[in-house]
Design a protein around this motif. Structure first.
Motif, PDB file in Angstrom:
ATOM      1  N   SER A 135      76.393  31.528   4.565  1.00  0.00           N
ATOM      2  CA  SER A 135      75.775  31.784   2.689  1.00  0.00           C
ATOM      3  C   SER A 135      74.174  31.954   2.979  1.00  0.00           C
ATOM      4  N   LEU A 138      74.138  35.731   4.776  1.00  0.00           N
ATOM      5  CA  LEU A 138      73.979  36.381   3.744  1.00  0.00           C
ATOM      6  C   LEU A 138      73.262  36.400   2.193  1.00  0.00           C
ATOM      7  N   GLN A 139      72.862  35.639   2.564  1.00  0.00           N
ATOM      8  CA  GLN A 139      71.303  35.148   1.293  1.00  0.00           C
ATOM      9  C   GLN A 139      70.286  36.018   2.154  1.00  0.00           C
ATOM     10  N   GLN A 140      70.293  36.124   3.074  1.00  0.00           N
ATOM     11  CA  GLN A 140      68.891  37.133   4.066  1.00  0.00           C
ATOM     12  C   GLN A 140      68.847  38.327   4.293  1.00  0.00           C
ATOM     13  N   HIS A 141      70.628  38.838   5.008  1.00  0.00           N
ATOM     14  CA  HIS A 141      71.163  40.153   4.679  1.00  0.00           C
ATOM     15  C   HIS A 141      72.237  41.006   3.843  1.00  0.00           C
ATOM     16  N   THR A 142      72.871  41.880   4.002  1.00  0.00           N
ATOM     17  CA  THR A 142      73.215  42.426   3.431  1.00  0.00           C
ATOM     18  C   THR A 142      74.274  43.008   4.514  1.00  0.00           C
ATOM     19  N   ILE A 143      75.389  42.467   4.728  1.00  0.00           N
ATOM     20  CA  ILE A 143      76.500  42.471   5.534  1.00  0.00           C
ATOM     21  C   ILE A 143      78.185  43.407   5.061  1.00  0.00           C
ATOM     22  N   ILE A 144      77.781  44.669   5.645  1.00  0.00           N
ATOM     23  CA  ILE A 144      79.069  45.403   5.712  1.00  0.00           C
ATOM     24  C   ILE A 144      79.901  45.660   6.480  1.00  0.00           C
ATOM     25  N   SER A 149      78.410  51.802   7.680  1.00  0.00           N
ATOM     26  CA  SER A 149      77.278  51.838   7.700  1.00  0.00           C
ATOM     27  C   SER A 149      77.228  52.990   8.000  1.00  0.00           C
ATOM     28  N   ASP A 274      68.207  46.635  11.709  1.00  0.00           N
ATOM     29  CA  ASP A 274      68.899  45.703  10.305  1.00  0.00           C
ATOM     30  C   ASP A 274      70.257  46.262   9.991  1.00  0.00           C
ATOM     31  N   GLU A 276      72.669  45.917   7.978  1.00  0.00           N
ATOM     32  CA  GLU A 276      73.037  46.646   7.003  1.00  0.00           C
ATOM     33  C   GLU A 276      73.647  47.777   7.979  1.00  0.00           C
TER      34      GLU A 276
END
Length: 386
Positions: A135, A138-144, A149, A274, A276
């Motif tokens: 968590s 996920l608070q710092q970066h968007t992971i997809i 991408s 980044d 993301e």
């Protein structure tokens, strides 16, 4: 030239097996051991001379666990004194093992190392080594997922579905031409495999390129990640199996062993972006490695840019502006497959042979990596005459 130059003596690989293909019946640790054994045999090298086996592998679990680098060396029958380590820099894992091997040699800490890689994507599912994301991450970066991408890249660089499919078709056409002309013959070591009927045979060439691919067929494929997206199975790299290995020594050690170097590692570089957008780090990595080598894009004779997705390479081309005829001249992962941990050393094997075939001097290899990184390496063919 210096005695601590990191030189590539030889590079071999298995043929690449497709999804549910002929290599699916082979354990990855045994497949990795096979290329190690064949590399040593081909160069009449006493394996006792090898200090370390650096094995790239992404999904290090199950048959790819327990430090597959050490397991493969033991299965290959190498002396117990020969060490092994497993490296995971995701898709560039074995390009990383080549870089690490070169660094150790250039620093004078090693003299003879095998940089290798393996992945059986049929037997060990991609991502099966992971769990839920932190968590705090996920608070710092968007992971997809990487496919999303790839879609972001296609949109940002204004790449159409037609452009992506055209690039993919060209990859298959290049690979089919390379197969017909035997361009991979010197790098491939035939391996005993099984066909769909369970009959064993000696597999001598990649089974991934599609000779029947057409723009019309590619256009029928549905987007894989977004309903209105452009990324499909046809313009993405293939699920596949394979292994590759590169013998790296100091120039001095090669001379002592009576081995003739084929190429020299000139420079290596890393870059991060980044997580993301994730797959664009090959752009700054290319710029950094050229700067380190004090070379320019125009100095490069061949580029091997891993075709994780067509959008990744096309965005790189728009930013770097290479001669497009020099990019992946024998096709890339869209046609040849992307056995994750093996792809870096596979690319190096292909690039060395292509430099020798065409008389080129410099080759640049770069690979995008999950969560926003890239590795780039420049090599110089030995014996180049200006």
């Amino acid at each position: 030239m210096t005695k601590h130059d990191a030189v590539i003596v030889d590079a071999v690989r298995t043929p690449i097996g497709r999804k549910k293909g002929s290599l699916a019946g082979i354990r990855p640790d045994e497949m990795a051991a096979y290329v190690l054994k064949q590399l040593v045999k081909r160069n009449q090298l006493d394996p006792m001379e090898i200090e370390d086996v650096k094995m790239g592998c992404v999904t290090q679990i199950g048959e790819q666990g327990y430090n597959i680098g050490r397991m493969a060396a033991l299965i290959a029958g190498f002396p117990v004194e020969v060490c092994g380590v497993s490296v995971n820099r995701m898709c560039a894992s074995s390009l990383e093992t080549l870089a690490q091997s070169a660094h150790a040699i250039m620093a004078g800490m090693s003299d003879c190392v095998i940089a290798a890689g393996v992945e059986s994507m049929n037997r060990v599912s991609m991502g099966s080594d992971g769990g839920d994301f932190s968590s705090k991450l996920l608070q710092q970066h968007t992971i997809i997922p990487q496919g999303f991408s790839a879609e972001l890249i296609a949109d940002r660089w204004k790449l159409s579905r037609v452009e992506l499919d055209e690039f993919s078709l060209e990859s298959h056409e290049k690979a089919i031409t390379a197969l017909k002309e035997g361009r991979f013959n010197n790098e491939i070591v035939p391996i005993e495999a099984s066909d769909r009927n369970g009959q064993t045979f000696w597999m001598q060439e990649d089974e991934t390129p599609r000779s029947n691919s057409t723009m019309e067929a590619l256009a029928t494929l549905h987007p894989s990640f977004q309903p209105d997206g452009k990324i499909t199975a046809g313009n993405s790299s293939q699920i596949s199996d394979g292994a590759a290995a590169v013998l790296v020594t100091s120039r001095e050690k090669a001379g002592l062993l009576g081995l003739a170097p084929r190429a020299k590692v000139v420079a290596t570089a890393l870059a991060g972006v980044d997580p993301e957008i994730m797959l664009t780090a090959i752009i700054p990595a290319t710029q950094k490695v050229l700067k380190k080598a004090k070379l320019t894009i125009q100095d490069m004779d061949i580029f091997e840019v891993n075709e994780a997705f067509a959008s990744v390479v096309l965005a790189w081309e728009k930013e770097i502006q290479p001669d497009p005829w020099k990019v992946n001249p024998n096709g890339g992962a869209i046609a040849l497959g992307h056995p994750l941990g093996a792809s870096g050393t596979r690319i190096i094997a292909t690039m060395i042979n292509e430099l020798e075939r065409t008389g080129g001097r410099y080759g640049l290899a770069t690979m995008c990596i999950g969560f926003g990184m890239a590795v780039a390496v420049i090599i110089e063919r030995e014996g180049f005459i200006k």
